[in-house]
Scaffold this active site. Structure first.
Site, mmCIF file in Angstrom:
data_model
loop_
_atom_site.group_PDB
_atom_site.id
_atom_site.type_symbol
_atom_site.label_atom_id
_atom_site.label_comp_id
_atom_site.label_asym_id
_atom_site.label_seq_id
_atom_site.Cartn_x
_atom_site.Cartn_y
_atom_site.Cartn_z
ATOM 1 N N ARG A 137 -6.029 1.187 -2.579
ATOM 2 C CA ARG A 137 -5.989 1.049 -1.160
ATOM 3 C C ARG A 137 -6.629 2.443 -0.637
ATOM 4 O O ARG A 137 -6.443 3.449 -1.490
ATOM 5 C CB ARG A 137 -4.628 0.921 -0.447
ATOM 6 C CG ARG A 137 -4.158 -0.503 -1.119
ATOM 7 C CD ARG A 137 -2.640 -0.630 -0.723
ATOM 8 N NE ARG A 137 -2.150 -1.841 -1.141
ATOM 9 C CZ ARG A 137 -0.667 -2.129 -1.357
ATOM 10 N NH1 ARG A 137 0.101 -1.217 -1.136
ATOM 11 N NH2 ARG A 137 -0.288 -3.492 -1.875
ATOM 12 N N ARG A 230 1.575 -3.288 7.777
ATOM 13 C CA ARG A 230 0.964 -2.373 6.648
ATOM 14 C C ARG A 230 -0.420 -2.300 6.771
ATOM 15 O O ARG A 230 -1.021 -1.226 6.597
ATOM 16 C CB ARG A 230 1.688 -2.703 5.214
ATOM 17 C CG ARG A 230 1.541 -1.553 4.285
ATOM 18 C CD ARG A 230 2.159 -1.790 3.179
ATOM 19 N NE ARG A 230 1.600 -2.900 2.124
ATOM 20 C CZ ARG A 230 2.052 -3.243 0.980
ATOM 21 N NH1 ARG A 230 3.023 -2.646 0.606
ATOM 22 N NH2 ARG A 230 1.291 -4.435 0.584
ATOM 23 N N ARG A 241 0.426 -13.413 -1.330
ATOM 24 C CA ARG A 241 1.692 -12.535 -1.486
ATOM 25 C C ARG A 241 2.886 -13.289 -0.935
ATOM 26 O O ARG A 241 3.954 -13.380 -1.315
ATOM 27 C CB ARG A 241 1.622 -11.138 -0.873
ATOM 28 C CG ARG A 241 0.878 -10.263 -2.047
ATOM 29 C CD ARG A 241 0.267 -9.189 -1.103
ATOM 30 N NE ARG A 241 -0.667 -8.376 -2.095
ATOM 31 C CZ ARG A 241 -0.517 -7.197 -2.936
ATOM 32 N NH1 ARG A 241 0.700 -6.644 -2.756
ATOM 33 N NH2 ARG A 241 -1.221 -6.815 -3.659
ATOM 34 N N ASN A 264 16.884 -5.388 2.759
ATOM 35 C CA ASN A 264 16.272 -4.197 3.589
ATOM 36 C C ASN A 264 16.035 -4.514 5.054
ATOM 37 O O ASN A 264 14.924 -5.033 5.147
ATOM 38 C CB ASN A 264 14.964 -3.751 2.741
ATOM 39 C CG ASN A 264 14.349 -2.585 3.848
ATOM 40 O OD1 ASN A 264 15.020 -1.888 4.443
ATOM 41 N ND2 ASN A 264 13.122 -2.364 3.272
HETATM 42 N N1 LIG Z 1 5.377 -6.023 -14.192
HETATM 43 C C1 LIG Z 1 4.808 -5.050 -13.577
HETATM 44 N N2 LIG Z 1 4.546 -5.105 -12.208
HETATM 45 C C2 LIG Z 1 4.380 -3.894 -11.242
HETATM 46 C C3 LIG Z 1 3.796 -2.969 -11.909
HETATM 47 N N3 LIG Z 1 3.379 -2.084 -11.137
HETATM 48 C C4 LIG Z 1 3.685 -2.810 -9.743
HETATM 49 N N4 LIG Z 1 4.028 -3.868 -10.244
HETATM 50 C C5 LIG Z 1 4.477 -4.991 -9.323
HETATM 51 O O1 LIG Z 1 3.248 -5.810 -8.709
HETATM 52 C C6 LIG Z 1 3.276 -6.099 -7.297
HETATM 53 C C7 LIG Z 1 2.243 -5.677 -6.585
HETATM 54 O O2 LIG Z 1 2.208 -4.397 -6.341
HETATM 55 P P1 LIG Z 1 0.908 -3.417 -5.094
HETATM 56 O O3 LIG Z 1 -0.265 -3.992 -5.747
HETATM 57 O O4 LIG Z 1 1.504 -2.298 -5.430
HETATM 58 O O5 LIG Z 1 1.581 -4.146 -3.877
HETATM 59 P P2 LIG Z 1 2.766 -4.144 -2.898
HETATM 60 O O6 LIG Z 1 3.908 -4.387 -3.738
HETATM 61 O O7 LIG Z 1 2.547 -5.260 -1.707
HETATM 62 O O8 LIG Z 1 2.801 -2.467 -2.723
HETATM 63 C C8 LIG Z 1 4.507 -5.596 -7.092
HETATM 64 O O9 LIG Z 1 5.623 -6.476 -7.028
HETATM 65 C C9 LIG Z 1 5.117 -4.559 -7.840
HETATM 66 O O10 LIG Z 1 6.533 -4.274 -8.318
HETATM 67 C C10 LIG Z 1 3.902 -2.753 -13.530
HETATM 68 O O11 LIG Z 1 3.732 -1.493 -14.144
HETATM 69 N N5 LIG Z 1 4.461 -3.838 -14.187
HETATM 70 N N1 LIG Z 2 13.705 -1.904 6.766
HETATM 71 C C1 LIG Z 2 12.286 -1.831 7.408
HETATM 72 N N2 LIG Z 2 12.079 -1.983 8.669
HETATM 73 C C2 LIG Z 2 10.930 -2.337 8.933
HETATM 74 N N3 LIG Z 2 9.755 -1.987 8.318
HETATM 75 C C3 LIG Z 2 9.695 -1.729 7.119
HETATM 76 C C4 LIG Z 2 11.246 -1.439 6.667
HETATM 77 N N4 LIG Z 2 11.052 -1.195 5.218
HETATM 78 C C5 LIG Z 2 9.538 -0.826 5.020
HETATM 79 N N5 LIG Z 2 8.940 -1.246 6.057
HETATM 80 C C6 LIG Z 2 7.575 -1.084 6.335
HETATM 81 O O1 LIG Z 2 6.940 -2.247 5.757
HETATM 82 C C7 LIG Z 2 5.899 -2.146 5.151
HETATM 83 C C8 LIG Z 2 5.750 -2.550 3.694
HETATM 84 O O2 LIG Z 2 6.823 -1.587 2.922
HETATM 85 P P1 LIG Z 2 6.409 -1.077 1.334
HETATM 86 O O3 LIG Z 2 7.153 0.028 1.100
HETATM 87 O O4 LIG Z 2 4.891 -0.844 1.481
HETATM 88 O O5 LIG Z 2 6.690 -2.402 0.543
HETATM 89 P P2 LIG Z 2 6.313 -2.546 -0.961
HETATM 90 O O6 LIG Z 2 6.450 -1.379 -1.554
HETATM 91 O O7 LIG Z 2 7.867 -3.373 -1.333
HETATM 92 O O8 LIG Z 2 5.244 -3.515 -1.051
HETATM 93 C C9 LIG Z 2 5.635 -0.823 5.346
HETATM 94 O O9 LIG Z 2 4.456 -0.539 6.514
HETATM 95 C C10 LIG Z 2 6.899 -0.239 5.481
HETATM 96 O O10 LIG Z 2 6.615 0.945 6.454
#
Ligand SMILES: Nc1nc2c(ncn2[C@@H]2O[C@H](COP(=O)(O)OP(=O)(O)O)[C@@H](O)[C@H]2O)c(=O)[nH]1
Ligand SMILES: Nc1ncnc2c1ncn2[C@@H]1O[C@H](COP(=O)(O)OP(=O)(O)O)[C@@H](O)[C@H]1O
Length: 347
Positions: A137, A230, A241, A264
């Protein structure tokens, strides 16, 4: 046999196994980063299939090592790789507390909570930087948020046993390399893994002794709103997703993988609960507790009394003693670091 390899300028020490039955020597696969060659070593065979190696004349945090030859971690790797395996672990002072696995559907706030934790306790926690084949990203940096990897290269590395776990998530490959966890635990920090439910299941089945936290959204509607707000995914990716989220939440709550479930809803409240779960609510210091390196005198003698190893300084008037309590070995990541309790006695 553990030995130095100065002649070939190979700066890590080698390991060979002697098979008594066939009288053959062979080289096992050596996992983990081992000690560099030194002027002298002491070694003790410990219970649970480990050899304690103490180096002489080593800098701070470089002197205590464990060669794991038949520990649960090594047995598991032998099965996986179908070869003889040994693994180096570095001894660090303290409890080398358990790594933390955090899972939850995309957009629930895992990344946000982890960032808050790392910001408040920078010297206590370290993030395990995963590999992924998805594209970065705009705000993401290679090596910080992820190691952005080519699919073929990553698949080869998985085959070579370089990954602790991996899974296909939302159409991309994600995985935790042994090296990423090692980088955190070697620095004496407590490792945080942000991985999906499949990855958490693999870690749970492995010998990595971790705590497992699942983060739940207050509702599917709120999850969708957060994902959209986001603004990092296309509509198609958001839909994918959200479709996956329902199954993930169901599995997260009912599979028994996760000992701790966190809702959360309000971010500040959730963060407070997370700190409480990790026993941090009483901690006021920003730097938290550091796991210090073990600093041994350069010239010393070593002896063993039951489950204590006594290291006595030589050649000086003040004869400092350091006592390692090997019955205290726990925590850490096997094949990377082992926590050990250390007492220093000054005379
Ligand atoms: N099994 C596994 N899952 C991962 C790893 N790193 C990230 N993920 C998972 O992959 C999913 C997608 O992550 P990401 O593309 O960063 O999207 P986000 O969760 O929406 O921020 C999330 O559920 C993460 O927890 C890894 O090393 N192993
Ligand atoms: N408790 C909450 N209330 C409102 N917005 C939240 C909260 N926790 C996270 N966010 C927002 O939700 C979005 C997704 O959070 P993020 O940490 O990227 O999720 P994940 O890592 O689980 O994919 C971000 O824009 C974040 O700022």
């Amino acid at each position: 046999m553990i030995g130095g390899n100065h002649e070939r300028n190979n700066f890590s020490i080698g390991v060979q196994i002697h098979d008594k039955n066939s009288n053959n020597w062979f080289s096992p696969i050596v996992l983990g980063t081992g000690p560099k060659p030194s002027q002298g070593y002491s070694a003790f065979v410990l219970e649970q299939g480990r050899i304690l190696v103490i180096k002489k004349g080593s800098p701070r945090n470089e002197s205590i090592w464990f060669l794991e030859v038949d520990s649960p971690y090594v047995r598991e790797q032998k099965k996986l790789l179908r070869k003889e395996v040994v693994a180096w672990s570095k001894g660090v002072r303290g409890n080398a507390e358990k790594p933390i696995v955090i899972s939850g559907p995309s957009g629930v706030g895992k990344g946000t909570l982890i960032s808050m934790l790392m910001k408040e306790f920078p010297s206590m926690f370290g993030f395990s930087v995963s590999h992924t084949t998805r594209s970065p990203r705009s705000m993401e940096r290679d090596g910080v948020h992820y190691h952005f990897a080519d699919k073929k290269v990553m698949e080869k590395e998985i085959k070579d046993g370089k990954f602790l776990e991996f899974a296909s998530v939302h159409g991309n490959l994600y995985g935790t390399s042994i090296e990423s966890v090692e980088a955190v635990t070697d620095s004496g920090k407590r490792c945080i893994l942000d991985i999906d439910v499949q990855g958490a299941r693999s870690v749970r089945a492995s010998s990595l002794d971790a705590i497992f936290i699942f983060v739940c959204p207050p509702s599917m509607k709120e999850l969708e709103d957060r994902l959209r707000a986001r603004g990092t995914e296309t509509e198609e990716q958001i839909q994918k997703r959200l479709r996956n989220a329902e199954a993930e939440i169901k599995e997260g709550i009912s599979s028994g993988i996760f000992g701790l479930i966190l809702y959360n809803d309000n971010l500040e409240e959730c963060y407070k609960k997370l700190k409480k779960l990790l026993g941090l609510d009483e901690v006021t210091s920003v730097n938290g507790v550091e796991i210090e390196g073990i600093n041994l005198p350069t010239e010393h003698t070593v002896s063993k009394m039951e489950d204590k190893i006594i290291i006595q300084e030589t050649g000086k008037e003040t004869r400092n003693k350091i006592v390692l309590d090997i019955s205290s070995l726990n925590g850490g990541a096997p094949g990377r670091t082992r926590g050990i309790l250390v007492d220093a006695i000054k005379f």
